[in-house]
Design a protein around this motif. Structure first.
Motif, PDB file in Angstrom:
ATOM      1  N   ALA A 116      31.985   9.198  55.635  1.00 36.61           N
ATOM      2  CA  ALA A 116      33.324   9.202  56.236  1.00 36.61           C
ATOM      3  C   ALA A 116      34.063  10.495  55.933  1.00 36.61           C
ATOM      4  N   LEU A 117      33.828  11.069  54.770  1.00 38.27           N
ATOM      5  CA  LEU A 117      34.504  12.316  54.412  1.00 38.27           C
ATOM      6  C   LEU A 117      34.066  13.494  55.272  1.00 38.27           C
ATOM      7  N   THR A 118      32.986  13.319  56.038  1.00 38.70           N
ATOM      8  CA  THR A 118      32.564  14.390  56.947  1.00 38.70           C
ATOM      9  C   THR A 118      33.401  14.414  58.219  1.00 38.70           C
ATOM     10  N   LEU A 119      34.243  13.402  58.424  1.00 39.02           N
ATOM     11  CA  LEU A 119      35.072  13.350  59.626  1.00 39.02           C
ATOM     12  C   LEU A 119      36.045  14.530  59.666  1.00 39.02           C
ATOM     13  N   PRO A 120      36.288  15.107  60.840  1.00 37.56           N
ATOM     14  CA  PRO A 120      37.240  16.211  60.945  1.00 37.56           C
ATOM     15  C   PRO A 120      38.635  15.833  60.446  1.00 37.56           C
ATOM     16  N   ALA A 121      38.986  14.551  60.533  1.00 34.16           N
ATOM     17  CA  ALA A 121      40.309  14.095  60.100  1.00 34.16           C
ATOM     18  C   ALA A 121      40.539  14.320  58.614  1.00 34.16           C
ATOM     19  N   PHE A 122      39.459  14.456  57.833  1.00 31.67           N
ATOM     20  CA  PHE A 122      39.598  14.636  56.396  1.00 31.67           C
ATOM     21  C   PHE A 122      39.348  16.075  55.957  1.00 31.67           C
ATOM     22  N   ALA A 123      39.523  17.011  56.888  1.00 32.08           N
ATOM     23  CA  ALA A 123      39.486  18.432  56.532  1.00 32.08           C
ATOM     24  C   ALA A 123      40.731  18.771  55.713  1.00 32.08           C
ATOM     25  N   ILE A 124      40.579  19.729  54.818  1.00 33.29           N
ATOM     26  CA  ILE A 124      41.636  20.061  53.863  1.00 33.29           C
ATOM     27  C   ILE A 124      42.497  21.209  54.396  1.00 33.29           C
ATOM     28  N   SER A 125      43.787  20.926  54.557  1.00 36.10           N
ATOM     29  CA  SER A 125      44.750  21.925  55.015  1.00 36.10           C
ATOM     30  C   SER A 125      45.432  22.607  53.835  1.00 36.10           C
ATOM     31  N   SER A 126      45.948  23.787  54.074  1.00 35.48           N
ATOM     32  CA  SER A 126      46.716  24.509  53.060  1.00 35.48           C
ATOM     33  C   SER A 126      48.004  23.753  52.739  1.00 35.48           C
ATOM     34  N   PRO A 127      48.226  23.330  51.484  1.00 37.51           N
ATOM     35  CA  PRO A 127      49.483  22.657  51.134  1.00 37.51           C
ATOM     36  C   PRO A 127      50.706  23.514  51.445  1.00 37.51           C
ATOM     37  N   LYS A 128      50.567  24.826  51.258  1.00 32.84           N
ATOM     38  CA  LYS A 128      51.680  25.725  51.549  1.00 32.84           C
ATOM     39  C   LYS A 128      52.040  25.666  53.032  1.00 32.84           C
ATOM     40  N   ALA A 129      51.022  25.690  53.893  1.00 30.33           N
ATOM     41  CA  ALA A 129      51.274  25.648  55.334  1.00 30.33           C
ATOM     42  C   ALA A 129      51.803  24.282  55.761  1.00 30.33           C
ATOM     43  N   LEU A 130      51.284  23.206  55.165  1.00 30.71           N
ATOM     44  CA  LEU A 130      51.769  21.862  55.493  1.00 30.71           C
ATOM     45  C   LEU A 130      53.270  21.754  55.224  1.00 30.71           C
ATOM     46  N   ALA A 131      53.682  22.307  54.076  1.00 33.61           N
ATOM     47  CA  ALA A 131      55.098  22.229  53.712  1.00 33.61           C
ATOM     48  C   ALA A 131      55.951  23.152  54.574  1.00 33.61           C
ATOM     49  N   ALA A 132      55.486  24.382  54.744  1.00 28.93           N
ATOM     50  CA  ALA A 132      56.284  25.368  55.481  1.00 28.93           C
ATOM     51  C   ALA A 132      56.461  24.979  56.948  1.00 28.93           C
ATOM     52  N   GLU A 133      55.431  24.342  57.518  1.00 29.18           N
ATOM     53  CA  GLU A 133      55.475  23.989  58.946  1.00 29.18           C
ATOM     54  C   GLU A 133      55.831  22.519  59.163  1.00 29.18           C
ATOM     55  N   HIS A 134      56.343  21.853  58.108  1.00 26.34           N
ATOM     56  CA  HIS A 134      56.833  20.468  58.218  1.00 26.34           C
ATOM     57  C   HIS A 134      55.833  19.594  58.989  1.00 26.34           C
ATOM     58  N   ALA A 135      54.624  19.485  58.416  1.00 28.83           N
ATOM     59  CA  ALA A 135      53.496  18.863  59.116  1.00 28.83           C
ATOM     60  C   ALA A 135      53.733  17.413  59.503  1.00 28.83           C
ATOM     61  N   ASP A 136      54.612  16.714  58.804  1.00 33.78           N
ATOM     62  CA  ASP A 136      54.822  15.299  59.096  1.00 33.78           C
ATOM     63  C   ASP A 136      56.066  15.055  59.960  1.00 33.78           C
ATOM     64  N   VAL A 137      56.608  16.119  60.513  1.00 34.05           N
ATOM     65  CA  VAL A 137      57.764  15.993  61.419  1.00 34.05           C
ATOM     66  C   VAL A 137      57.319  16.418  62.814  1.00 34.05           C
ATOM     67  N   LEU A 138      57.132  15.434  63.688  1.00 36.43           N
ATOM     68  CA  LEU A 138      56.599  15.729  65.014  1.00 36.43           C
ATOM     69  C   LEU A 138      57.740  16.022  65.991  1.00 36.43           C
ATOM     70  N   ASN A 139      58.357  17.180  65.775  1.00 38.75           N
ATOM     71  CA  ASN A 139      59.514  17.563  66.600  1.00 38.75           C
ATOM     72  C   ASN A 139      59.176  18.667  67.593  1.00 38.75           C
ATOM     73  N   GLN A 140      57.885  18.948  67.761  1.00 36.40           N
ATOM     74  CA  GLN A 140      57.424  19.909  68.757  1.00 36.40           C
ATOM     75  C   GLN A 140      56.714  19.138  69.872  1.00 36.40           C
ATOM     76  N   SER A 141      56.458  19.816  70.970  1.00 36.55           N
ATOM     77  CA  SER A 141      55.769  19.167  72.079  1.00 36.55           C
ATOM     78  C   SER A 141      54.846  20.161  72.757  1.00 36.55           C
ATOM     79  N   ARG A 142      53.698  19.647  73.150  1.00 36.63           N
ATOM     80  CA  ARG A 142      52.733  20.470  73.891  1.00 36.63           C
ATOM     81  C   ARG A 142      52.092  19.590  74.953  1.00 36.63           C
TER      82      ARG A 142
END
Length: 556
Positions: free
Chosen positions: A194-220
């Motif tokens: 299960a850990l091979t799933l793309p969903a469990f790839a490791i993101s940069s904590p700095k980027a997660l915080a700086a780009e407010h990863a858990d706030v879905l206020n953008q649209s594409r």
């Protein structure tokens, strides 16, 4: 004395074969030599440009909050997980972790992390970064999960922090900068897979915080996402460059710890119609594309183009939503199954050697049940069942996607038209509900709603039967409105059983029980195929779509 299993594996990952078999293992961890050094890399920077034609745009580039093929195709190049997939055996291999061990009868895993690895923003990869990611996934709020186009954590770990007693995730501990411990509340045999799933790839904590990863206020394209979902940062061989209308561009990561391959620039260009993708390849505008369709196959062969077929590792199905009252009647669901001529559907719309499906677990996986019930095509009996059920012509809204090609569903509009014709012939009142894929089709048919019928499929991501029956039928969902506590309990038990006869038997029983209650109708185990230009010498085709482009080999 608790059991202790240690897995030590060579850290270098070899180039993939052109055509790959899929191992039917479900968690075997065989011995291999120990090494914790990164793969040797060439001093020359990659310079080749590689253009790949896709069937749709990504739904977002934060892999924890999406679940579609085209999003993952991009994020697999940019981000990496702890564990990779061996291209020939399907077994877990080192990636950001170089070795691991399990204790406490499979409830505790310790990972030795690769040293001297940096995220693409220059921050260090370490155990604290791993825990930041795991705890982020665990703490996704209900509101965030509802907004996202698809999340994977619950399908593997059973629940998030808001229902912590139900989750098998216990916690993550940074033992040392290069050592991380992940605790589970109960054994899960497919955990490493299960850990091979793309969903469990490791993101940069700095980027997660700086780009407010858990706030879905953008649209594409109408899809809600965070600023991070527009610009992911990982440790992978390619760095995100740009996402313009119809294309995503990546560049080689000059500081990548492993083999950088030949390709310096990747361009993913969207052609949402099969004919336009094929024409782009024939005209030399792209080097490869996925999801070759029956209608294009012969022309590609006649043009001398290379076609690579993947082993079948997906299931295409007709979904039924029991939250729609008439579909709570088993006889109506059985009538729908008996009204489907699967042979005609496969012959007209799928590549040769696509197999008819009577269950949701592919034949190559343990737990496939040769004796799973299949009602067969019988339109006369289907009409009788509808009459017995008291069906009075109630409208059934039938959702299907537009402007997309999936590995499991090459021509959705044509498949819908034929299924609709077949079901109308047995007396059902079908109302077409076309939805553009980019307009949230996936979210509409997997959330509670008025969809009575819908077309979808499931592409397996690792070789364990839980990867198929768990996410689809392991709990009540908005997709099927399915309530079977006995099946839920059996799936929860089976996923923790050790490999062997008992586990295989349990999954066979689960498959038979799902088939008997018809929450959805599996139609095909599709063969998917890629088309390549003459420029491509090797392409890392993978049944689980683990296709990282450092493994592509091009002519000089």
């Amino acid at each position: 004395m608790p059991s202790r299993t240690v897995r030590r594996i060579a850290a270098s990952i070899g180039a993939a074969l052109l055509v790959l078999p899929l191992a039917s293992c479900t968690g075997s961890l065989g011995p291999a030599p120990s090494s914790a050094t990164a793969s040797p890399t060439s001093s020359a920077a990659p310079t080749a440009v590689f253009t790949f034609g896709t069937g749709s745009e990504p739904l977002g580039l934060d892999p924890a909050l999406v679940s579609d093929v085209e999003s993952y195709r991009v994020t697999r190049q940019v981000l990496e997980g702890l564990v990779g997939v061996d291209q020939t055996t399907g077994e877990p291999t080192p990636l950001l972790a170089t070795e691991w061990s399990q204790t406490d009868e499979g409830r505790t895993y310790e990972f030795k992390l690769r040293e001297n690895v940096k995220f693409q923003d220059g921050t260090a990869f370490d155990a604290a970064a791993v825990c930041t990611n795991f705890n982020r996934w665990f703490n996704f709020s209900p509101a965030l999960r509802k907004q996202a186009s698809g999340t994977t954590f619950k399908g593997v770990f059973k629940a998030h922090a808001d229902q912590a007693p139900l989750s098998i995730y216990k916690g993550c501990t940074a033992v040392a900068p290069d050592n991380v411990r992940i605790g589970l509340t109960q054994p899960f045999t497919g955990f490493l897979q299960a850990l091979t799933l793309p969903a469990f790839a490791i993101s940069s904590p700095k980027a997660l915080a700086a780009e407010h990863a858990d706030v879905l206020n953008q649209s594409r394209g109408g899809q809600p996402m965070s600023a991070y979902g527009l610009h992911p940062v990982g440790t992978g061989p390619y760095v995100f460059g740009s996402w313009d209308s119809g294309s995503v561009t990546l560049a080689s990561n000059k500081d990548y710890w492993g083999d950088k391959g030949q390709i310096g620039t990747i361009k993913f260009v969207t052609y949402d119609q099969p004919q336009t993708r094929m024409q782009a390849l024939l005209e030399g505008k792209i080097d490869a594309y996925d999801a070759v369709t029956v209608g294009n196959f012969d022309q590609l062969v006649k043009s001398g183009k290379q076609i690579i077929q993947r082993d079948p590792f997906s299931v295409m199905y007709l979904g039924m939503n029991q939250d729609v009252p008439i579909l709570q009647n088993l006889k109506v669901r059985q009538a729908i199954e008996m009204g489907l001529d699967k042979d005609t559907l496969i012959r007209r719309f799928f590549i040769d050697n696509t197999a008819q499906a009577s269950q949701f677990v592919p034949p190559k996986l343990s737990g496939f049940n040769n004796n799973a019930a299949a009602l067969g095509y019988n339109p006369g009996k289907a009409k009788e069942l509808l009459a017995e059920a008291g069906y009075k012509g109630e409208v059934l809204k039938f959702y299907y996607p537009l402007n997309v090609t999936r590995p499991y569903l090459p021509t959705p509009e044509k498949v819908y038209a034929e299924i609709s014709r077949q079901l109308t012939a047995i007396g059902l009142n079908i109302k077409p509900m076309p939805v553009d894929w980019a307009d949230g089709y996936l979210q509409k048919v997997t959330s509670p709603g008025d969809h009575a019928l819908h077309l979808l499929g499931w592409n397996g991501s690792y070789s364990d039967p839980d990867n198929f029956v768990g996410p689809l039928f392991g709990a009540n969902s908005g997709e099927f409105g399915y309530q079977d506590p006995q099946v839920f309990s059996k799936i929860a038990r089976a996923r923790g059983l050790p490999d062997g006869t008992d586990r295989t038997s349990q999954y066979q029983t689960i498959n038979a029980q799902i088939a008997a209650t018809v929450p959805a109708v599996p139609i095909a185990f599709p063969i998917s195929a890629l088309a390549l230009s003459d420029r491509v010498l090797k392409y890392p085709a993978s049944p689980v779509l683990n296709e990282v482009f450092t493994k592509v080999e091009l002519k000089p």
